[in-house]
Design an enzyme around this catalytic site. Structure first.
Site, PDB file in Angstrom:
ATOM      1  N   GLY A 179       0.828  -0.912   0.434  1.00 31.96           N
ATOM      2  CA  GLY A 179      -0.170  -0.027   0.018  1.00 31.96           C
ATOM      3  C   GLY A 179       0.607   0.998  -0.063  1.00 31.96           C
ATOM      4  O   GLY A 179       0.699   2.311  -0.597  1.00 31.96           O
ATOM      5  N   GLU A 233       2.547  -7.832  -1.638  1.00 32.58           N
ATOM      6  CA  GLU A 233       1.035  -8.705  -0.828  1.00 32.58           C
ATOM      7  C   GLU A 233       0.819 -10.157  -1.371  1.00 32.58           C
ATOM      8  O   GLU A 233       0.693 -10.823  -0.358  1.00 32.58           O
ATOM      9  CB  GLU A 233      -0.158  -7.440  -1.943  1.00 32.58           C
TER      10      GLU A 233
HETATM   11  C1  LIG Z   1     -15.123  -9.402   2.347  1.00 35.90           C
HETATM   12  C2  LIG Z   1     -14.196  -8.960   2.840  1.00 35.90           C
HETATM   13  C3  LIG Z   1     -13.662  -7.777   1.797  1.00 35.90           C
HETATM   14  C4  LIG Z   1     -12.731  -7.628   2.468  1.00 35.90           C
HETATM   15  C5  LIG Z   1     -11.645  -6.972   1.070  1.00 35.90           C
HETATM   16  C6  LIG Z   1     -11.082  -6.311   2.025  1.00 35.90           C
HETATM   17  C7  LIG Z   1      -9.871  -5.354   1.404  1.00 35.90           C
HETATM   18  C8  LIG Z   1      -9.270  -4.051   2.256  1.00 35.90           C
HETATM   19  C9  LIG Z   1      -8.070  -4.052   1.396  1.00 35.90           C
HETATM   20  C10 LIG Z   1      -7.359  -3.461   1.608  1.00 35.90           C
HETATM   21  C11 LIG Z   1      -6.320  -2.536   0.581  1.00 35.90           C
HETATM   22  C12 LIG Z   1      -4.784  -3.051   0.160  1.00 35.90           C
HETATM   23  C13 LIG Z   1      -3.701  -2.304   0.393  1.00 35.90           C
HETATM   24  C14 LIG Z   1      -2.061  -2.862   0.077  1.00 35.90           C
HETATM   25  O1  LIG Z   1      -2.470  -3.884  -1.074  1.00 35.90           O
HETATM   26  C15 LIG Z   1      -2.211  -4.638   0.892  1.00 35.90           C
HETATM   27  C16 LIG Z   1      -0.892  -4.101   1.300  1.00 35.90           C
HETATM   28  O2  LIG Z   1      -0.628  -3.533   1.837  1.00 35.90           O
HETATM   29  S1  LIG Z   1      -0.094  -5.155   2.491  1.00 35.90           S
HETATM   30  C17 LIG Z   1       1.449  -5.399   3.163  1.00 35.90           C
HETATM   31  C18 LIG Z   1       2.126  -4.765   2.154  1.00 35.90           C
HETATM   32  N1  LIG Z   1       3.273  -5.016   2.554  1.00 35.90           N
HETATM   33  C19 LIG Z   1       4.136  -5.942   3.683  1.00 35.90           C
HETATM   34  O3  LIG Z   1       4.037  -7.059   2.649  1.00 35.90           O
HETATM   35  C20 LIG Z   1       5.731  -5.209   3.826  1.00 35.90           C
HETATM   36  C21 LIG Z   1       5.637  -5.615   4.904  1.00 35.90           C
HETATM   37  N2  LIG Z   1       6.956  -5.304   5.713  1.00 35.90           N
HETATM   38  C22 LIG Z   1       8.378  -5.655   5.687  1.00 35.90           C
HETATM   39  O4  LIG Z   1       8.748  -6.896   4.095  1.00 35.90           O
HETATM   40  C23 LIG Z   1       9.612  -4.983   6.517  1.00 35.90           C
HETATM   41  O5  LIG Z   1       8.963  -5.547   7.655  1.00 35.90           O
HETATM   42  C24 LIG Z   1      10.218  -4.137   6.107  1.00 35.90           C
HETATM   43  C25 LIG Z   1       8.632  -2.952   6.042  1.00 35.90           C
HETATM   44  C26 LIG Z   1      11.097  -3.699   4.666  1.00 35.90           C
HETATM   45  C27 LIG Z   1      11.029  -3.872   7.516  1.00 35.90           C
HETATM   46  O6  LIG Z   1      11.951  -4.810   7.462  1.00 35.90           O
HETATM   47  P1  LIG Z   1      12.829  -4.333   9.368  1.00 35.90           P
HETATM   48  O7  LIG Z   1      13.807  -3.178   9.193  1.00 35.90           O
HETATM   49  O8  LIG Z   1      13.873  -5.362   9.002  1.00 35.90           O
HETATM   50  O9  LIG Z   1      11.653  -4.799   9.803  1.00 35.90           O
HETATM   51  P2  LIG Z   1      10.320  -5.988  10.577  1.00 35.90           P
HETATM   52  O10 LIG Z   1      10.054  -6.765   9.521  1.00 35.90           O
HETATM   53  O11 LIG Z   1      11.404  -6.575  11.647  1.00 35.90           O
HETATM   54  O12 LIG Z   1       9.175  -5.048  10.910  1.00 35.90           O
HETATM   55  C28 LIG Z   1       9.625  -4.022  12.212  1.00 35.90           C
HETATM   56  C29 LIG Z   1       8.056  -4.520  12.825  1.00 35.90           C
HETATM   57  O13 LIG Z   1       7.325  -4.291  12.154  1.00 35.90           O
HETATM   58  C30 LIG Z   1       5.871  -5.010  11.678  1.00 35.90           C
HETATM   59  N3  LIG Z   1       5.857  -4.738  10.313  1.00 35.90           N
HETATM   60  C31 LIG Z   1       6.008  -4.309   9.279  1.00 35.90           C
HETATM   61  N4  LIG Z   1       5.323  -4.043   8.356  1.00 35.90           N
HETATM   62  C32 LIG Z   1       4.185  -4.307   8.789  1.00 35.90           C
HETATM   63  C33 LIG Z   1       2.945  -4.139   8.521  1.00 35.90           C
HETATM   64  N5  LIG Z   1       2.430  -3.626   6.958  1.00 35.90           N
HETATM   65  N6  LIG Z   1       1.750  -3.628   9.287  1.00 35.90           N
HETATM   66  C34 LIG Z   1       2.100  -4.276  10.141  1.00 35.90           C
HETATM   67  N7  LIG Z   1       3.137  -3.835  10.298  1.00 35.90           N
HETATM   68  C35 LIG Z   1       4.082  -4.274  10.067  1.00 35.90           C
HETATM   69  C36 LIG Z   1       6.803  -5.957  12.489  1.00 35.90           C
HETATM   70  O14 LIG Z   1       5.415  -7.249  12.290  1.00 35.90           O
HETATM   71  C37 LIG Z   1       7.957  -5.884  12.863  1.00 35.90           C
HETATM   72  O15 LIG Z   1       7.033  -5.714  14.442  1.00 35.90           O
HETATM   73  P3  LIG Z   1       6.905  -7.150  15.347  1.00 35.90           P
HETATM   74  O16 LIG Z   1       6.032  -8.616  14.042  1.00 35.90           O
HETATM   75  O17 LIG Z   1       8.396  -7.491  15.742  1.00 35.90           O
HETATM   76  O18 LIG Z   1       6.419  -6.631  16.434  1.00 35.90           O
END
Ligand SMILES: CCCCCCCCCCCCC[C@H](O)CC(=O)SCCNC(=O)CCNC(=O)[C@H](O)C(C)(C)COP(=O)(O)OP(=O)(O)OC[C@H]1O[C@@H](n2cnc3c(N)ncnc32)[C@H](O)[C@@H]1OP(=O)(O)O
Length: 719
Positions: free
Chosen positions: A100, A123
C-alpha cells in the site's frame, strides 16, 4: 497519524508517523485524508510532498488490521483523491515503499527515491494482491510484462531498477525530502493531465493472450497450490483488457476472495511468526532482550565436507574472517577449490567482489586458537565429535564459543567434554548451508544465555532465520521427521507406492514428496542412523522380529534398499530410477514395484487400496503429534518456532502456514479424532497415540494458535 507543515513558503509537507514502518493504519489513513484536504485548501500551498518519518516511507497496509474489523477511511478513494488533486503531489521515498505504501506513491504525480530505497508490491507473499489500485496503475506505468513480474513475485527492487523501469522519476543520494521539496517547487503550477496514472492507456502487447497464458502456466507451476499468484495474473489481465474503473472492480472482487481465504491467514501468520522467533526465550527465563551477544570477528569451521564448506562460505559472505580446518589433506585441497568456486559464483550473482581473502585454510586444529567462535561440522559420529570438543577446549582462547552442527546428537554430552560447557551450543545448519535460510540454535542445559544470543545474532548476520530450541534427539525438525518417514514406509508395506505417497504430498504443496527427497539426500544417511540405533541389523531381516524392533513396529524397507546398493540419486537407483548415477530426473522403477510385492508376500501382508487422504492424514498428523510433544516437553517455546522451522527448513508449503498452524486450521478435534482412529488400527505404532497437550487443547475448546502458549504454560506449571 500524519503530521502537516508548510515548508519553503509554498510546499505542504505531510509526514507519515507510525513506527516502526509507518504502516497505513486507520489513524494514518485519517491523518492523510485530513492533511491532504488541508494542503489542497490552503491558498499559499502550491505543491505537496508526502514522506515518512525515521527514514522509511511506508511499509504498506497495517497487516495486523486484517485480522479485525477494518474501520477508518478506505485506501482506494484516499489514493484516488491524491491523484485527482489540482496541485502536484510528490512522494519522497526513503527506506521502503512497499505494498500500500507504493500504491500510495503511485497515486502521487511524481516519485523521488533515495538511492538506497527499496520498492515493491509484496502482497502476494501475504496471500493477497495489491488492492489499492496497484494491479491497475503499475501495468499502465511500466507495461504489462514488468508489472506481472513485480506483482506475481512480490520482489523488492532497488531505486536504480525502479528508475530504469519507470516506477520513479528521480533518484537522489542527498536528503530525499529536501530533493522532493525542491522538485515540488519546480513543478508547482504545471499541468497534471499527463501525471495521473489511472488515465493512461494500458500498453497492450500484440500477443496478449499468449503472454498471459504463458505467465499463468509458469505461475501455477511455481505456486504449488497457492492462489494469490494466480489472482495477481488475473488482476493484471483486467488492467490490460478493461477500462480503469472496471479493472478496479475486478481487483476488488479478486481481493475479496483472497482476503477471506485460509491461505492469506496462513501467510500472514508466517510473516509474524518469522519475526516472533527472533524474540527467543529459554526455560531458565533467559530471553532475547536481556541477553547480550558478544561480537564475533573471527570464526572457524572444523571439517570441510559438504556442510562445512557451505558454512564457511556463509560465514565469509558476512564479511567475517574465517579459518577453515580439515585434517585430511586431499579433502582440504578439494574443499579449498570448492569453497573458492562457491564464493566466486555467489559474488557474481550478487555483483560484488568474492570474499576469497576472508578465508584461511589449515590442516591443523591449532589454527582455530584465536577464533571467537568455532563451528564443528565433521561426520555424525559421537566419538569423533567428543575428541574434537576435548581438543577445542584445550586449544581455544578463553571465552571462545564452541558450536556443533550436529543434526541430532546430544549437545549436553558434547558440552561435558569441555572445560566451559556454558560456551557450547548447537548451530544446526541445513544443506546447502550457504543457501538454506534455516538455522536451529540448540541450547543445552548448561549453555549460557550469552552463547545462545551470540549464535542467534551470528545467524541473523548470515541472513538466516534462526530459531532457538532445546536439546533432544533430532531437536525440533528431525525429531518430527522421524514419525513422518516411518509412516511413509508403513504405507508402502500396506499397499502404497512411492509415486502415490509423493503425489499426495506434492499436491499438498511440498516441493518434493518424501521418497524423492530421500533419493536426493541419500538413503544411506538414515541407514547409518538406524544402524547406530541398533535398528538396522542385517540378521533381523528375516523371521518374526523383522517388522517389530525394540518393541514397536518397524519397517526395514529402507535398509533393504541400501543393502542392494540403492542409495538414491548418487547411485542412480533408490525409490526411483535415474538415467545415471547423479541423475536428477526420477522415473518410476518396475524393479521397486516387484520388490515391494515380494516383500509383502514374504511377510504375509496383503496390499490394499490407499488413497491420498490416508497418506496425508497419516504422514502429517503423526508429524504434528510429535510437534505437540515438543511443545509439551518445552523443546520449542511456541508453535511459531516449529512452523518457521518446517517452512524454512523442510519445504512445508508456506501458504499452509506450517504444521501446527495447519492443525489449527484443520481443527484440533479432527486431528485428535483421526490420530485416535489410526492408533486403534495400528496399536504397535506409539507415534500415533495422541499427545496429552493436544487432548488438553481440545478439552479447552481448541483455542486459536496465538493462545496455545497459555495452555502450555498452565500444563508446565502443573508438572
Ligand atoms: C469480504 C471481505 C472483503 C474485504 C476486502 C478487504 C479489502 C482491504 C483493502 C486493503 C487494500 C490493500 C492494500 C495493500 O495492497 C495491502 C498491503 O499493503 S499488505 C502489506 C504489504 N507490505 C508488506 O508486505 C511489507 C511488510 N514489511 C516488511 O517487509 C518489512 O517489515 C520492512 C518494511 C521491509 C521493514 O523490515 P525490517 O526493518 O527488517 O523490520 P521488520 O520486518 O522486523 O518489521 C518491524 C516490525 O514492524 C512490523 N511490520 C512490518 N510491516 C508491517 C505492516 N505492513 N503492517 C503491520 N506491521 C508491520 C513487523 O511485524 C515488526 O513487528 P514485530 O512483528 O516484530 O512486532
Amino acid at each position: 497519524m500524519a503530521q502537516y507543515s508548510c515548508v519553503s513558503g509554498s510546499v505542504g509537507l505531510i509526514t507519515l508517523k507510525n513506527p516502526p514502518v509507518n504502516a497505513l493504519s486507520a489513524a494514518v489513513r485519517h491523518g492523510i485524508v485530513d492533511t491532504v484536504k488541508r494542503a489542497l485548501s490552503e491558498p499559499k500551498v502550491k505543491s505537496v510532498v508526502i514522506c515518512g518519518q525515521n527514514g522509511i516511507f511506508c511499509g504498506g497496509a497495517d497487516i495486523r488490521e486484517f485480522a479485525s474489523d477494518m474501520s477508518g477511511p478506505p485506501l482506494v478513494p484516499m489514493i484516488h483523491a491524491i491523484e485527482a488533486a489540482n496541485k502536484p503531489v510528490v512522494a519522497a521515498i526513503e527506506g521502503s515503499a512497499l505494498g500500500g505504501g507504493l500504491e500510495l506513491a503511485l497515486g502521487c504525480h511524481y516519485r523521488i527515491a533515495h538511492s538506497k530505497a527499496k520498492l515493491g508490491l509484496p502482497e502476494v507473499t501475504l496471500g493477497l494482491l495489491p488492492a489499492a489500485g496497484g494491479t491497475q496503475r503499475l501495468p499502465r506505468l511500466i507495461g504489462v510484462p514488468a508489472a506481472l513480474n513485480l506483482i506475481t513475485t512480490g520482489r523488492h527492487v532497488t531505486a536504480a531498477e525502479a528508475l530504469q523501469l519507470g516506477v520513479v522519476d528521480q533518484v537522489t543520494d542527498q536528503n530525499t525530502v529536501d530533493a522532493a521539496v525542491k522538485f515540488a517547487l519546480s513543478v508547482a503550477g504545471q499541468s497534471l493531465d499527463a501525471r495521473r496514472i489511472s488515465t493512461y492507456p494500458c500498453p497492450r502487447p500484440s500477443d496478449l493472450d499468449a503472454l498471459f497464458d504463458g505467465v499463468m502456466q509458469k505461475v501455477r507451476q511455481s505456486a504449488r497450490g497457492a492462489i494469490a499468484p494466480v489472482a495477481c495474473v488475473q488482476a493484471v489481465r483486467a488492467a490490460a483488457t478493461l477500462p480503469y474503473t472496471q479493472g478496479m472492480e475486478r481487483e476488488k472482487e479478486l481481493m475479496a476472495t483472497l482476503f477471506t481465504s485460509g491461505q492469506a491467514r496462513a501467510l500472514q501468520y508466517c510473516f509474524f511468526a518469522q519475526r516472533a522467533v527472533g524474540r527467543w526465550s529459554m526455560p531458565s527465563g533467559a530471553r532475547w532482550d536481556t541477553s547480550k551477544p558478544r561480537p564475533v570477528h573471527k570464526a572457524a569451521v572444523i571439517g570441510l565436507g559438504t556442510m562445512g564448506r557451505g558454512i564457511a562460505v556463509a560465514l565469509a559472505q558476512t564479511g567475517l574472517s574465517v579459518v577453515a580446518v580439515e585434517t585430511q589433506e586431499k579433502q582440504l585441497m578439494e574443499a579449498k577449490q570448492a569453497v573458492s568456486g562457491m564464493l566466486e559464483r555467489g559474488a557474481k550473482r550478487r555483483g560484488v567482489a568474492p570474499a576469497l581473502d576472508g578465508i584461511s585454510y589449515s590442516g591443523n586444529i591449532q589454527a582455530v586458537a584465536d577464533a571467537d567462535l568455532v563451528i564443528e561440522a565433521v561426520f555424525e559420529d559421537m566419538t569423533l565429535k567428543e575428541k574434537i570438543f576435548q581438543q577445542l577446549s584445550a586449544v581455544c582462547k578463553p571465552g571462545t564459543f564452541l558450536c556443533t552442527n550436529t543434526s541430532a546428537l546430544d549437545v549436553d554430552h558434547l558440552a561435558s567434554q569441555t572445560r566451559n560447557p556454558e560456551l557450547v551450543v548447537g548451530m544446526h545448519f541445513f544443506a546447502p548451508a550457504h543457501v538454506m535460510k534455516l538455522l536451529e540454535v540448540v541450547y543445552g542445559t548448561r549453555s549460557s544465555p550469552q552463547a545462545v544470543a551470540t549464535a542467534m545474532q551470528l545467524g541473523k548476520k548470515m541472513g538466516k532465520v534462526s530459531v532457538a530450541v532445546g536439546n533432544c534427539r533430532g531437536f525440533v525438525g528431525n525429531r518430527m521427521l522421524k514419525p513422518y518417514l516411518e509412516q511413509a514406509f508403513f504405507l508402502l508395506e500396506e499397499g502404497a507406492t512411492p509415486e502415490l505417497v509423493d503425489r499426495a504430498l506434492e499436491e499438498f504443496g511440498f516441493a518434493m514428496g518424501v521418497f524423492r527427497v530421500s533419493d536426493l539426500s541419500g538413503l544411506d544417511v538414515g541407514w547409518k542412523v538406524r544402524k547406530g540405533d541398533g535398528l538396522a541389523e542385517p540378521e533381523m531381516a528375516t523371521g518374526q522380529s523383522a517388522r517389530i524392533r525394540q518393541g514397536r513396529r518397524y519397517s526395514p524397507l529402507g535398509d533393504l534398499l541400501c543393502e542392494q546398493g540403492r542409495y538414491g540419486q548418487k547411485t542412480g537407483q533408490g525409490w526411483y530410477q535415474y538415467d545415471k548415477p547423479g541423475g536428477r530426473v526420477a522415473r518410476s522403477d518396475p524393479w521397486l514395484h516387484s520388490f515391494l510385492e515380494e516383500y509383502r508376500a514374504r511377510h504375509g501382508l496383503v496390499a490394499r487400496r490407499i488413497d491420498q487422504q490416508e497418506v496425508l492424514e497419516r504422514c502429517l498428523y503423526v508429524l504434528i503429534n510429535e510437534g505437540f510433544h515438543i511443545l509439551e516437553d518445552g523443546i520449542a517455546a511456541g508453535p511459531e518456532d516449529i512452523d518457521v522451522i518446517y517452512v524454512f527448513g523442510y519445504g512445508w508449503p508456506r501458504h499452509r502456514g506450517g504444521p501446527m498452524f495447519y492443525a489449527s486450521m484443520v481443527g484440533l478435534a479432527k486431528v485428535l479424532e483421526r490420530l485416535e482412529h489410526y492408533h486403534q488400527a495400528h496399536p504397535d505404532v506409539p507415534y500415533m497415540q495422541p499427545c496429552n497437550l493436544l487432548r488438553r487443547l481440545v478439552a479447552s475448546g481448541s483455542p486459536p494458535i496465538q493462545r496455545w502458549r497459555e495452555v502450555i504454560k498452565k500444563l508446565h506449571s502443573q508438572l
